[in-house]
Design an enzyme around this catalytic site. Structure first.
Site, mmCIF file in Angstrom:
data_model
loop_
_atom_site.group_PDB
_atom_site.id
_atom_site.type_symbol
_atom_site.label_atom_id
_atom_site.label_comp_id
_atom_site.label_asym_id
_atom_site.label_seq_id
_atom_site.Cartn_x
_atom_site.Cartn_y
_atom_site.Cartn_z
ATOM 1 N N GLY A 204 0.775 -1.239 0.000
ATOM 2 C CA GLY A 204 0.000 0.000 0.000
ATOM 3 C C GLY A 204 0.802 1.281 0.000
ATOM 4 N N PRO B 210 4.690 -4.740 -1.054
ATOM 5 C CA PRO B 210 4.527 -3.594 -1.957
ATOM 6 C C PRO B 210 4.314 -4.049 -3.392
ATOM 7 C CG PRO B 210 6.842 -3.912 -1.409
ATOM 8 C CD PRO B 210 6.078 -4.940 -0.616
ATOM 9 N N GLY B 211 3.403 -3.396 -4.080
ATOM 10 C CA GLY B 211 3.177 -3.694 -5.495
ATOM 11 C C GLY B 211 3.422 -2.443 -6.310
ATOM 12 N N ARG B 212 2.487 -1.493 -6.160
ATOM 13 C CA ARG B 212 2.539 -0.240 -6.920
ATOM 14 C C ARG B 212 3.865 0.504 -6.717
ATOM 15 N NH1 ARG B 212 -2.184 2.781 -7.014
ATOM 16 N NH2 ARG B 212 -2.897 1.040 -5.762
ATOM 17 N N ARG C 276 -7.655 3.246 -14.370
ATOM 18 C CA ARG C 276 -7.574 3.803 -13.008
ATOM 19 C C ARG C 276 -8.215 5.182 -12.901
ATOM 20 N NH1 ARG C 276 -3.580 5.123 -10.701
ATOM 21 N NH2 ARG C 276 -4.256 4.622 -8.602
ATOM 22 N N TYR D 195 -10.985 5.251 -10.151
ATOM 23 C CA TYR D 195 -10.637 5.860 -8.855
ATOM 24 C C TYR D 195 -10.467 7.368 -8.929
ATOM 25 C CZ TYR D 195 -8.734 1.074 -8.243
ATOM 26 O OH TYR D 195 -8.542 -0.284 -8.193
ATOM 27 N N CYS E 256 -16.027 4.336 -26.160
ATOM 28 C CA CYS E 256 -17.370 4.918 -26.252
ATOM 29 C C CYS E 256 -17.918 5.316 -24.886
ATOM 30 C CB CYS E 256 -18.293 3.910 -26.913
ATOM 31 S SG CYS E 256 -17.738 3.492 -28.558
ATOM 32 N N TYR F 134 -1.041 -1.667 -12.126
ATOM 33 C CA TYR F 134 -2.491 -1.699 -12.317
ATOM 34 C C TYR F 134 -2.918 -1.069 -13.641
ATOM 35 C CZ TYR F 134 -1.984 -2.896 -7.431
ATOM 36 O OH TYR F 134 -1.572 -3.496 -6.270
HETATM 37 C C1 LIG Z 1 -3.214 -8.363 -0.063
HETATM 38 C C2 LIG Z 1 -2.551 -7.299 -0.849
HETATM 39 N N1 LIG Z 1 -1.231 -7.110 -0.686
HETATM 40 C C3 LIG Z 1 -0.568 -6.158 -1.384
HETATM 41 C C4 LIG Z 1 -1.227 -5.353 -2.290
HETATM 42 C C5 LIG Z 1 -0.430 -4.340 -3.044
HETATM 43 O O1 LIG Z 1 -0.845 -3.050 -2.804
HETATM 44 P P1 LIG Z 1 0.005 -1.857 -3.430
HETATM 45 O O2 LIG Z 1 0.158 -2.157 -4.860
HETATM 46 O O3 LIG Z 1 -0.822 -0.644 -3.186
HETATM 47 O O4 LIG Z 1 1.315 -1.836 -2.701
HETATM 48 C C6 LIG Z 1 -2.600 -5.509 -2.480
HETATM 49 C C7 LIG Z 1 -3.328 -4.642 -3.424
HETATM 50 O O5 LIG Z 1 -4.492 -4.734 -3.657
HETATM 51 C C8 LIG Z 1 -3.284 -6.514 -1.739
HETATM 52 O O6 LIG Z 1 -4.592 -6.713 -1.892
#
Ligand SMILES: Cc1ncc(COP(=O)(O)O)c(C=O)c1O
Length: 444
Positions: free
Chosen positions: A253, A296-298, A339, A343, A370, A400
């Site tokens: 997150g 972490p992903g994003r 996105r 959002y 469209c 994403y």
């Molecule tokens: C369980 C879980 N972990 C990690 C993440 C990654 O979140 P972010 O990309 O905001 O770091 C998510 C995103 O939906 C998630 O659902």
């Protein structure tokens, strides 16, 4: 904050380059729209999480694993990068699991998520030996226990806890308040009961607890509060049952900067603050620290990516409040970046294939779908002479984007290429018309 990945430059001719590659060359070789991933930047961001969290928790003699959240963007080559960088990988579906395995990620370094996992996903995870399954409901606990016993294995599990800490940029990406679909509530006692159920289940090995409080979080206080609640829950459960609970996952997150005036939550700051927050709970409780993990992903994939579009049509519109807005329509849209419409996300864009001396004007980058909501960048300053054929680059689209892309209006989803040291390689190829027609079943 810089919004472009670290290798983005403007050459003497003003043309944008990334990973040593001119965007015009990338567009000519791979077409547009095109997702571009700066491989070195991606790896550096992953390594920064690994190193800062290792150092911060290491000061308390505790260990941390960093699970890259593959939902942000996953390709087998990316799974390979994460393996090489000593990260682990979060997957949230059978498809993501297969891509991770194809990329050579060792199964024991994979965690499987999902609030409604199918039996075949659980079976596959058990048969390849994933390191952890994050259980999300009492139903799943029963199903997984039965499957594990049937298969003669023990499933390593973490219970997903809804801590009640509400954080994140948008209601749909905040995930730890009570009234939503994920996890088991701490406040109602459901999390505790689920932990007991796992502890007692013969087919399950309860490793610990997991929480993910949302996405695009800037406030370190939210992480602090959730860590506090998680560790108190863990301590209470251990005291009551004598269970060991060696693992605690604090989720992902971490916010990134999508626009030039936005802030990010840097791992170099977050790691030490979170480790200190954990210490302030653990020290009075005493006992051995669990092994921590984060997801972490994003913050790894987002800033490392950008999207290159070709401008097709522009038009000026008079605004009721005075002034005008330039609409710049590009060859993609909500199908490659949903996105903004989902959002209200904000982005930064620039004309990438040339420099312009024309004055900047309030502009909106829109797609070709469209829907009037088919907006990629709601408000951005672009040159007044932005015109057909210009390449436009949108920053920080690495997370994403491709992973949430759709084929709306029978769009062909763009390719994803990685660039590094003046070369590009395809990570995910572009959909073709043949693909599209092959999904369609023709009548007699
Ligand atoms: C369980 C879980 N972990 C990690 C993440 C990654 O979140 P972010 O990309 O905001 O770091 C998510 C995103 O939906 C998630 O659902």
């Amino acid at each position: 904050m810089p919004v472009w990945s670290s290798s983005v430059t403007r050459g003497d001719d003003g043309v944008l380059a990334v990973g040593g590659m001119d965007v015009r060359t990338l567009a000519a070789e791979h077409g547009t729209p095109l997702y571009v991933v700066d491989e070195a930047d991606f790896r550096v961001r992953a390594a920064a999480f690994r190193d800062h969290f290792t150092a911060a928790f290491g000061r308390h003699r505790a260990k941390v694993d960093v699970f890259y959240a593959g939902k942000a963007f996953l390709a087998s080559q990316v799974a390979g990068w994460m393996r090489e960088e000593d990260l682990c990988l979060d997957v949230a579906s059978r498809g993501e699991l297969e891509i991770a395995l194809r990329g050579g990620m060792p199964p024991e370094r994979i965690g499987l998520h999902g609030n409604n996992k199918a039996e075949d996903e659980l079976r596959r995870a058990l048969s390849v030996g994933v390191g952890r399954i994050i259980v999300d409901s009492f139903t799943e606990i029963e199903v997984l226990d039965a499957l594990a016993r049937e298969m003669g294995v023990t499933a390593p599990v973490l219970v997903r806890v809804t801590t009640g800490v509400h954080a994140g940029g948008h209601e749909y990406i905040a995930t730890s308040h009570e009234d939503q679909k994920f996890g088991l509530s701490l406040a109602s006692g459901a999390a505790y009961d689920a932990m007991l159920a796992c502890h007692d289940a013969v087919g399950l090995n309860l490793l610990g607890i997991h929480t993910h409080i949302g996405s695009q979080i800037l406030s370190i206080d939210a992480f602090r509060e959730s860590a506090d609640r998680m560790l108190r829950l863990r301590a209470a459960f251990m005291a009551d049952t004598g269970a060991a609970l060696p693992e605690v996952d604090l989720g992902g997150g971490y916010a990134i900067a999508y626009t030039e005036d936005a802030e990010a939550l840097e791992p170099s700051v977050a790691a030490y603050e979170i480790a200190d927050a954990v210490a302030s709970v653990m020290d009075p409780i005493g006992g051995e620290w669990p092994r921590f993990s984060i997801e972490p992903g994003r913050a790894i994939a987002g800033p490392a990516g950008l999207t290159v579009y070709t401008v097709g049509v522009t038009k000026d519109v008079k605004l009721d409040e005075g002034g005008s807005r330039q609409y710049v329509a590009v060859d993609g849209g909500m199908s490659d970046n949903p996105r903004t419409i989902m959002y209200g996300a904000e982005y930064h864009a620039e004309v990438a294939s040339r420099v312009s001396d024309a004055p900047l004007t309030l502009s909106r980058v829109v797609g070709k779908h469209c829907e009037s909501g088919d907006i990629i960048v709601r408000d951005v300053q672009l040159p007044e002479d932005t015109r057909r054929g210009d390449l436009l680059a949108v920053a920080a689209t690495g997370a994403y984007g491709r992973s949430m892309a759709s084929t709306y209006n029978a769009a062909l989803r763009p390719a994803v290429v990685a660039v590094r040291d003046g070369a590009s390689k395809v990570l995910v190829r572009r959909d073709t018309l043949e693909d599209l027609l092959s999904w369609d079943v023709a009548g007699d």
